[in-house]
Design a protein around this motif. Structure first.
Motif, mmCIF file in Angstrom:
data_model
loop_
_atom_site.group_PDB
_atom_site.id
_atom_site.type_symbol
_atom_site.label_atom_id
_atom_site.label_comp_id
_atom_site.label_asym_id
_atom_site.label_seq_id
_atom_site.Cartn_x
_atom_site.Cartn_y
_atom_site.Cartn_z
ATOM 1 N N GLU A 51 0.840 -1.190 0.000
ATOM 2 C CA GLU A 51 0.000 0.000 0.000
ATOM 3 C C GLU A 51 0.880 1.248 0.000
ATOM 4 O OE1 GLU A 51 -3.258 -0.206 -0.130
ATOM 5 O OE2 GLU A 51 -3.321 -2.411 0.076
ATOM 6 N N ILE A 52 0.273 2.376 -0.381
ATOM 7 C CA ILE A 52 0.981 3.651 -0.348
ATOM 8 C C ILE A 52 0.371 4.507 0.761
ATOM 9 C CG2 ILE A 52 1.637 5.717 -1.634
ATOM 10 C CD1 ILE A 52 2.879 3.018 -2.594
ATOM 11 N N GLU A 53 1.216 4.901 1.675
ATOM 12 C CA GLU A 53 0.779 5.725 2.797
ATOM 13 C C GLU A 53 1.225 7.165 2.562
ATOM 14 O OE1 GLU A 53 1.060 4.605 7.290
ATOM 15 O OE2 GLU A 53 2.913 5.673 6.772
ATOM 16 N N SER A 54 0.312 8.087 2.734
ATOM 17 C CA SER A 54 0.671 9.504 2.579
ATOM 18 C C SER A 54 0.867 10.127 3.961
ATOM 19 C CB SER A 54 -0.413 10.254 1.806
ATOM 20 O OG SER A 54 -1.635 10.192 2.503
ATOM 21 N N TYR A 55 1.760 11.095 4.025
ATOM 22 C CA TYR A 55 2.007 11.801 5.295
ATOM 23 C C TYR A 55 2.523 13.198 4.959
ATOM 24 C CZ TYR A 55 6.924 10.631 4.401
ATOM 25 O OH TYR A 55 8.170 10.509 3.834
ATOM 26 N N CYS A 56 2.492 14.050 5.941
ATOM 27 C CA CYS A 56 2.919 15.431 5.736
ATOM 28 C C CYS A 56 4.284 15.631 6.383
ATOM 29 C CB CYS A 56 1.895 16.380 6.346
ATOM 30 S SG CYS A 56 1.881 17.975 5.513
ATOM 31 N N GLU A 57 5.192 16.235 5.638
ATOM 32 C CA GLU A 57 6.531 16.509 6.165
ATOM 33 C C GLU A 57 6.928 17.912 5.725
ATOM 34 O OE1 GLU A 57 10.502 14.850 4.590
ATOM 35 O OE2 GLU A 57 9.994 13.500 6.261
ATOM 36 N N ARG A 58 7.174 18.781 6.730
ATOM 37 C CA ARG A 58 7.544 20.168 6.457
ATOM 38 C C ARG A 58 6.548 20.838 5.511
ATOM 39 N NH1 ARG A 58 14.047 19.335 5.555
ATOM 40 N NH2 ARG A 58 14.492 18.462 7.621
ATOM 41 N N GLY A 59 5.290 20.566 5.761
ATOM 42 C CA GLY A 59 4.235 21.217 4.993
ATOM 43 C C GLY A 59 4.033 20.645 3.601
ATOM 44 N N ARG A 60 4.718 19.527 3.274
ATOM 45 C CA ARG A 60 4.558 18.934 1.937
ATOM 46 C C ARG A 60 4.028 17.518 2.057
ATOM 47 N NH1 ARG A 60 9.931 19.932 -1.590
ATOM 48 N NH2 ARG A 60 8.815 18.443 -2.891
ATOM 49 N N LEU A 61 3.165 17.146 1.130
ATOM 50 C CA LEU A 61 2.612 15.801 1.099
ATOM 51 C C LEU A 61 3.679 14.835 0.595
ATOM 52 C CD1 LEU A 61 -0.034 14.186 1.565
ATOM 53 C CD2 LEU A 61 -0.536 14.546 -0.870
ATOM 54 N N GLN A 62 3.920 13.765 1.345
ATOM 55 C CA GLN A 62 4.908 12.762 0.971
ATOM 56 C C GLN A 62 4.248 11.380 0.971
ATOM 57 O OE1 GLN A 62 7.856 13.527 -0.077
ATOM 58 N NE2 GLN A 62 8.031 15.653 0.603
ATOM 59 N N PHE A 63 4.960 10.416 0.348
ATOM 60 C CA PHE A 63 4.414 9.067 0.213
ATOM 61 C C PHE A 63 5.470 8.030 0.571
ATOM 62 C CE2 PHE A 63 2.303 11.903 -2.715
ATOM 63 C CZ PHE A 63 0.956 11.628 -2.509
#
Length: 803
Positions: free
Chosen positions: A186-198
């Motif tokens: 699966e692909i999990e999204s998260y926020c890092e330093r105000g940017r969407l990451q995967f």
């Protein structure tokens, strides 16, 4: 070590004893082969290391050639030739009672390719190294290759290629550079330093272990690398049986082109493609990062060429690395990617342009699919701005549409150059197959006509002819193949042509001996050797050749006044395991051979030979012996062809359509030095667009066609029953997609011209000489220089300087 035959002998005997713990008298030919192979690899190791260090330390831009196939052939003889030590080694071994030819026969052809696509890749690697260019290959180390072909009762039977059964002297395993390739999950999204990451979670990983093969340049000290990836188990997923996971993992590098008629096969093939590009891209990126510490200049130092659509996933994989690992923004990542990757198209057949079902693609490669979706969305938005309201065009050009991911569309959008492989092929791409894309990206499209390495296909395969050429015009042509044109002035020299005829006769005798040993058939070396060797596909029209032979047989049987110069028709081809129709054609060739070869009334004039398990090492015996080169694809269907160039270089005359590189061969030699026939490309395209072709018309109005067609189904071939009904139906019920019947009469006339021309030997060998003289243009050195100058922007590096 190789400075004299005495020093070679001493080193050879010592190495053999140390390696195998036995005396020379106890050793086998295989022991001797591996000893010599290991010696050669050790001999070049300092140059191999130095080449890599030179490329790293000089900040040189390098090219990486990604291909699902590399059809290398045997390497021992070619490596000895390129190193300039073959004579010393041959003499040294000869005094020990060893034939170098026997030793070469021990080597298995590497099972890494199938047809022209893979052989082109191999020629390109040779040319890159031989012209001192910093270029390397990436492929898969297939354990069992495509398959070993056996002919049983006339049918093709596929067995696993056992090319790795014994030690491979040329490869070096580099376990320390293994990388992990991930699938499923699966692909999990998260926020890092105000940017969407995967990030990819709960996936299944495979370890890609590299095996390196040295690619030795000719008469220089450059040794480039072909890196092949082997699929091995990683930490196995807890939800899977250990043995099941091991089997599925190893299957990724087990066979070339697994059967994809069902979803399981499609998944495996797609796995292979991502495995190749992910392992290769990670490797290239890791190396670049080590040298430069950043990927922001990646496109300035790295060029990646994708050979056909199989490695197109390099585009989203590079994006994944830049976005997810380097945390670079989309626009900059896309800019880097689209300045790094270039794409070679190898087909005009729309069915051959890969398309993957979304229901397979998305779960197997979830993050890659997300990236392609985003590329597609942004690209379709651009199309909307260019063609507002034209949903039909946008739908047609989209990367994802109707539940399919279209790999050729992704390749065009995500690369900075798209090249065809022959002038006519490129024009067809621009005007028809990829017309819509050409209108949007005209600056991306260019032509790079294919080439072959004259070092293997003339110097190695035909040393007698090479010696004759050098005695006649000097040996500068070896380094500068275009200088073969100096032979033109000898086309009218009877002494030269007599020597050329002698060389051809010697090569025909050698092939006749192989045929006697392998097929149990004695053929007349004075007959015309008419050769049709290539991948078996309907558009290549081996069937047209067969129907013509049937016609000749009928004439000889029925007309006592009809006579021909003795003809030996030689075929060699593999059909893909799932290609039912092509396998029927192989059965037909063998059934015809049985009938013709065993008929005492005609067998002195007509023979048909099918060479089992056609491969590079066999091709090296075939091309020098051929009188006639069959290049008879339906016009507009063959992208280029390279067999046509190999035959030409060895003095065979082409019978062919104006298709692929045949067009440029004709431009080089003039149509009076080949035998042209059949529909032109524009006529085929007109039929395809507008209809108007009815194969029944030719069946009803040409009694020769009617007779051979009926013989497919009327018991003419004993014990064939209804074997050939699918062929009959394809030509009549399905209206002959590749215009076999339309071109039949023209093809018969071309062969009548061949029969007449061969009676005049001085004229025949005048034509043969001109073919050889003009073949230098088709050296892959010329092709690679065009790629280097116009696509990759790479320069030759200085030779290694020894202190």
């Amino acid at each position: 070590m190789f400075s004299s035959k005495e020093s070679f002998q001493k080193a050879f005997l010592k190495k053999l004893e140390m390696t195998y713990g036995k005396s020379f008298s106890e050793s086998t030919v295989r022991d001797q082969y591996h000893t010599l192979g290991n010696m050669v690899r050790e001999y070049i190791s300092s140059n191999w290391i130095a080449t890599n260090e030179r490329n790293r330390n000089s900040n040189t831009k390098q090219v990486y050639y990604l291909s699902i196939e590399f059809l290398l052939g045997r390497l021992l003889g070619q490596n000895l030739l390129n190193l300039g030590i073959r004579d010393v080694v041959e003499q040294g071994l000869g005094e020990l009672g060893i034939s170098i030819e026997d030793m070469e026969e021990v080597e298995a052809d590497a099972g890494l390719g199938n047809g022209g696509l893979g052989r082109l890749a191999a020629c390109f690697l040779d040319s890159l190294a031989s012209t001192n260019l910093p270029g390397h290959g990436f492929g898969i180390r297939y354990k069992h290759g495509l398959f070993e072909q056996k002919i049983v009762d006339g049918f093709q039977v596929e067995l696993p290629e056992q090319w790795l059964r014994h030690e491979n002297s040329w490869e070096v395993r580099k376990s320390d550079q293994a990388v992990e390739v991930g699938f499923w999950g699966e692909i999990e999204s998260y926020c890092e330093r105000g940017r969407l990451q995967f990030r990819h979670i709960d996936g299944e990983t495979i370890t890609a272990v590299p095996y390196d093969i040295p690619i030795i340049g000719f008469s220089n000290e450059t040794v480039n690398t072909l890196r092949l990836w082997n699929a091995e188990p990683s930490s196995f997923p807890i939800y899977k049986d250990v043995m099941e996971y091991k089997r599925e993992t190893e299957a990724v590098s087990e066979f070339l082109y697994p059967d994809d008629t069902h979803d399981d096969g499609k998944i495996l093939r797609l796995k292979q493609q991502y495995f190749l590009v992910s392992a290769s891209l990670q490797n290239i990126v890791n190396s670049h990062r080590k040298t430069y510490g950043t990927l922001l200049n990646f496109h300035e130092k790295v060029a990646i060429q994708i050979n056909d659509t199989h490695p197109v996933l390099a585009i989203p994989e590079l994006m994944r690395i830049l976005l997810d690992e380097e945390k670079i923004g989309w626009d900059e990542a896309w800019s880097i990617t689209t300045q790094t990757i270039s794409y070679t198209n190898h087909t005009t057949l729309s069915e051959a342009l890969e398309k993957w079902p979304v229901h397979i693609f998305k779960p197997l490669l979830p993050r890659i699919f997300m990236i392609i979706e985003e590329v597609n969305e942004r690209y379709c938005k651009e199309l909307w701005e260019r063609y507002p309201g034209d949903w039909t065009k946008i739908e047609h050009m989209a990367i994802i549409a109707h539940g399919l991911v279209k790999m050729a569309h992704l390749a065009i959008v995500g690369s900075y150059q798209v090249n065809g492989v022959a002038k006519i092929h490129t024009e067809i791409l621009k005007e028809r197959e990829m017309k819509d894309f050409y209108e949007v990206y005209p600056e991306k499209f260019s032509n790079k006509t294919n080439g072959i390495t004259h070092r293997r296909w003339l110097l190695k395969a035909n040393s007698q002819l090479s010696s004759l050429i050098s005695e006649t015009i000097g040996d500068e042509w070896v380094q500068h193949p275009q200088l073969l044109s100096r032979l033109n002035e000898y086309a009218y020299d009877n002494s030269f042509k007599e020597r050329l005829e002698y060389v051809k006769k010697e090569k025909k005798l050698a092939l006749a001996q192989i045929i006697k040993e392998k097929n149990g058939i004695v053929i007349d070396e004075h007959s015309i050797f008419d050769v049709h060797v290539k991948r078996l596909h309907a558009y290549k029209r081996q069937l047209l050749n067969v129907l013509h032979i049937m016609y000749l047989y009928n004439r000889l049987k029925e007309d006592s006044n009809f006579s021909i110069h003795p003809r030996t028709f030689i075929f060699g081809a593999k059909a893909s395991p799932g290609y039912y129709y092509a396998k029927k054609v192989i059965k037909l060739i063998n059934s015809l051979a049985d009938k013709v070869n065993n008929d005492p009334q005609t067998s002195h004039l007509l023979k048909v030979i099918f060479l089992e398990n056609y491969r590079v090492s066999l091709a090296e015996k075939v091309f020098p012996a051929a009188d006639v080169s069959e290049q008879i694809s339906t016009a507009s269907k063959e992208a280029s062809g390279t067999g046509n160039m190999k035959f030409m270089m060895n003095g065979a005359l082409t019978v062919g359509t104006l298709d692929g590189a045949n067009v440029e061969i004709c431009e080089e030699i003039g149509e009076h030095n080949m035998f042209l026939f059949g529909l032109k490309a524009e006529e085929v395209l007109h039929y395809n667009r507008n209809g108007g072709y009815r194969s029944y018309d030719y069946y009803h109005h040409d009694k020769r066609i009617k007779q051979v067609m009926e013989q497919l189904i009327n018991g003419f071939f004993p014990h064939s029953y209804d074997s050939f009904e699918p062929i009959y139906d394809s030509l009549l019920m399905q209206n002959d997609e590749y215009y076999v019947l339309r071109d039949f009469a023209s093809y018969v006339m071309a062969h009548e011209q061949i029969n007449e021309a061969y009676q005049n030997k001085p004229k025949w060998f005048e034509m043969s000489t001109i073919n050889i003289a003009q073949s230098g243009y088709f050296s892959s050195d010329r092709t690679i220089k065009e790629y280097a100058d116009h696509i990759w922007n790479i320069k030759p590096t200085n030779r290694v300087q020894h202190s």
